[in-house]
Every structure is written in C-alpha cells, then in structure tokens.
Design a protein around this motif. Structure first.
Motif, PDB file in Angstrom:
ATOM      1  N   THR A  86       3.150  14.525 -12.972  1.00 32.85           N
ATOM      2  CA  THR A  86       3.945  15.756 -13.021  1.00 32.85           C
ATOM      3  C   THR A  86       3.251  16.866 -12.237  1.00 32.85           C
ATOM      4  O   THR A  86       3.865  17.865 -11.910  1.00 32.85           O
ATOM      5  CB  THR A  86       4.176  16.226 -14.466  1.00 32.85           C
ATOM      6  N   PHE A  87       1.972  16.652 -11.966  1.00 34.35           N
ATOM      7  CA  PHE A  87       1.216  17.601 -11.169  1.00 34.35           C
ATOM      8  C   PHE A  87       0.123  16.857 -10.422  1.00 34.35           C
ATOM      9  O   PHE A  87      -0.187  15.714 -10.732  1.00 34.35           O
ATOM     10  CB  PHE A  87       0.609  18.720 -12.032  1.00 34.35           C
ATOM     11  N   ALA A  88      -0.435  17.542  -9.441  1.00 34.85           N
ATOM     12  CA  ALA A  88      -1.560  17.001  -8.683  1.00 34.85           C
ATOM     13  C   ALA A  88      -2.466  18.150  -8.292  1.00 34.85           C
ATOM     14  O   ALA A  88      -2.025  19.298  -8.197  1.00 34.85           O
ATOM     15  CB  ALA A  88      -1.076  16.278  -7.428  1.00 34.85           C
ATOM     16  N   LEU A 145      -4.569  12.647  -8.475  1.00 33.50           N
ATOM     17  CA  LEU A 145      -3.644  12.381  -9.572  1.00 33.50           C
ATOM     18  C   LEU A 145      -4.404  11.782 -10.742  1.00 33.50           C
ATOM     19  O   LEU A 145      -5.378  11.065 -10.549  1.00 33.50           O
ATOM     20  CB  LEU A 145      -2.562  11.389  -9.143  1.00 33.50           C
ATOM     21  N   GLY A 146      -3.903  12.029 -11.938  1.00 35.16           N
ATOM     22  CA  GLY A 146      -4.514  11.477 -13.149  1.00 35.16           C
ATOM     23  C   GLY A 146      -5.159  12.584 -13.946  1.00 35.16           C
ATOM     24  O   GLY A 146      -5.573  13.602 -13.397  1.00 35.16           O
ATOM     25  N   GLU A 147      -5.196  12.367 -15.228  1.00 33.12           N
ATOM     26  CA  GLU A 147      -5.832  13.357 -16.086  1.00 33.12           C
ATOM     27  C   GLU A 147      -6.581  12.647 -17.199  1.00 33.12           C
ATOM     28  O   GLU A 147      -6.244  11.514 -17.552  1.00 33.12           O
ATOM     29  CB  GLU A 147      -4.811  14.339 -16.650  1.00 33.12           C
ATOM     30  N   ASP A 206     -14.878   9.857 -22.665  1.00 36.89           N
ATOM     31  CA  ASP A 206     -15.433  10.462 -21.456  1.00 36.89           C
ATOM     32  C   ASP A 206     -14.322  10.603 -20.417  1.00 36.89           C
ATOM     33  O   ASP A 206     -13.648   9.632 -20.089  1.00 36.89           O
ATOM     34  CB  ASP A 206     -16.539   9.550 -20.934  1.00 36.89           C
ATOM     35  N   PRO A 207     -14.117  11.812 -19.866  1.00 36.11           N
ATOM     36  CA  PRO A 207     -13.060  12.000 -18.871  1.00 36.11           C
ATOM     37  C   PRO A 207     -13.204  11.096 -17.652  1.00 36.11           C
ATOM     38  O   PRO A 207     -12.218  10.772 -16.997  1.00 36.11           O
ATOM     39  CB  PRO A 207     -13.204  13.467 -18.459  1.00 36.11           C
ATOM     40  N   LEU A 233      -6.630   8.868  -9.040  1.00 32.96           N
ATOM     41  CA  LEU A 233      -6.302   8.392  -7.711  1.00 32.96           C
ATOM     42  C   LEU A 233      -6.384   9.548  -6.732  1.00 32.96           C
ATOM     43  O   LEU A 233      -5.723  10.569  -6.923  1.00 32.96           O
ATOM     44  CB  LEU A 233      -4.879   7.808  -7.705  1.00 32.96           C
ATOM     45  N   THR A 234      -7.215   9.390  -5.711  1.00 30.01           N
ATOM     46  CA  THR A 234      -7.284  10.347  -4.612  1.00 30.01           C
ATOM     47  C   THR A 234      -6.476   9.772  -3.459  1.00 30.01           C
ATOM     48  O   THR A 234      -6.674   8.618  -3.078  1.00 30.01           O
ATOM     49  CB  THR A 234      -8.733  10.581  -4.162  1.00 30.01           C
ATOM     50  N   LEU A 235      -5.575  10.586  -2.923  1.00 24.71           N
ATOM     51  CA  LEU A 235      -4.753  10.167  -1.793  1.00 24.71           C
ATOM     52  C   LEU A 235      -5.057  11.070  -0.603  1.00 24.71           C
ATOM     53  O   LEU A 235      -4.997  12.296  -0.724  1.00 24.71           O
ATOM     54  CB  LEU A 235      -3.269  10.266  -2.146  1.00 24.71           C
ATOM     55  N   HIS A 236      -5.394  10.472   0.525  1.00 28.46           N
ATOM     56  CA  HIS A 236      -5.572  11.220   1.776  1.00 28.46           C
ATOM     57  C   HIS A 236      -4.226  11.183   2.483  1.00 28.46           C
ATOM     58  O   HIS A 236      -3.682  10.100   2.721  1.00 28.46           O
ATOM     59  CB  HIS A 236      -6.687  10.593   2.617  1.00 28.46           C
ATOM     60  N   CYS A 237      -3.701  12.358   2.782  1.00 30.59           N
ATOM     61  CA  CYS A 237      -2.307  12.465   3.214  1.00 30.59           C
ATOM     62  C   CYS A 237      -2.130  13.392   4.407  1.00 30.59           C
ATOM     63  O   CYS A 237      -3.022  14.171   4.753  1.00 30.59           O
ATOM     64  CB  CYS A 237      -1.451  13.037   2.082  1.00 30.59           C
TER      65      CYS A 237
END
Length: 161
Positions: free
Chosen positions: A26-28, A79-81, A87-88, A94-98
């Motif tokens: 829902t957010f990034a 993305l992801g929380e 432990d967080p 997920l890191t996206l290079h865009c």
C-alpha cells in the motif's frame, strides 16, 4: 576461499515472496537523487499495481520527489514492513531498482489506471483529479529480495512478473 556473493539463485518461493510484497504493498519508500545533490533522498509514497502487475503511484507535481524523477528517472523502491513481533530484519523486504515513467493525463491508459487505482485506493478520490497529480509507473531493472536471515536473492524483471 569464502563466498563473497550473498545472493542465492532465484527460485519459485523467492519469486512468490517478491510478487506478494509487490501485490500487497500500500506504500513504498522511494529513493531519488534531488537535482544539484549527490546524496539520495527518501520519502514514502502510496502505491499499488496496474493490471499488468507494474507498480504505480499517484504523486503531486508539487513534491520534491516529482522534480527529482523528472530530472533523473532512476530511483529505488523499498517494499515490506516489519511484523508486529520479532526482529524487524527477519521480515521480508524487497528493493527494486527502477526507472520512473510518468503517464500523461491525455493518454488512452489514464482512465483505466485511474479507475483501478481508485478501486484499490478509494481515499485517493479526494485528490486524484487535482491538476498537479499524475500517475507514475516504475519500470523495474532488477530487485533485491531479503527474505530474512540468509535468504538474499537478486531478481531479474522476469522473476517479478
């Protein structure tokens, strides 16, 4: 010699985790390079996917990240929380290079994307038609999935469709 590449080969479970992170986001966190600066700047954006599963957002022309993306469309999304417990760093992210691609309001795709976005983000109805808001699609170059301790994957765009 010790292994220096932290990435495992992409497999179906990794692809499924990455796709789930994209489909449910829902957010990034959006990282950009502001014009005239060398350090990245990070902000939070609302996001969802279009009908092809491409990540999209609706952002204001007044925001500094819009100016940054217009000057240099290279960016990264996180993305992801963290979950409620533990432990967080054990929760998938997920890191996206865009490359950011703005969608012109007069394009044939705009109406369909607007309808989909509002079906998934109904609160955006308050501002979706403001003149300074535009949709942006994020074309993925690659992805880095961290599925938890010892679960790192380098993903190609084809792994994310």
């Amino acid at each position: 010699m010790p292994r220096t590449d932290p990435f495992q080969p992409a497999d179906d479970p990794a692809r499924a985790i990455a796709r789930d992170l994209m489909d449910t986001a829902t957010f990034a966190s959006l990282a950009v390079i502001q014009p005239g600066r060398t350090a990245p700047s990070v902000t939070r954006i609302a996001c969802t996917t279009d009908t092809q599963g491409v990540l999209v957002s609706l952002i204001s022309q007044l925001s500094t990240h819009t100016a940054a993306l217009e000057a240099n469309p290279a960016c990264a999304l996180l993305l992801g929380e963290p979950g409620e417990k533990g432990d967080p760093l054990t929760h998938p992210r997920l890191t996206l290079h865009c490359t950011a691609r703005f969608l012109d309001r007069s394009s044939p795709e705009h109406a369909a994307l607007r309808a989909r976005y509002l079906s998934l983000r109904p609160k955006a109805k308050l501002y979706v038609d403001f003149a300074d808001f535009r949709f942006v699609r994020f074309q993925i170059a690659d992805g880095l999935l961290n599925g938890g301790f010892g679960k790192a994957f380098l993903l190609k765009p084809s792994d994310l469709t």
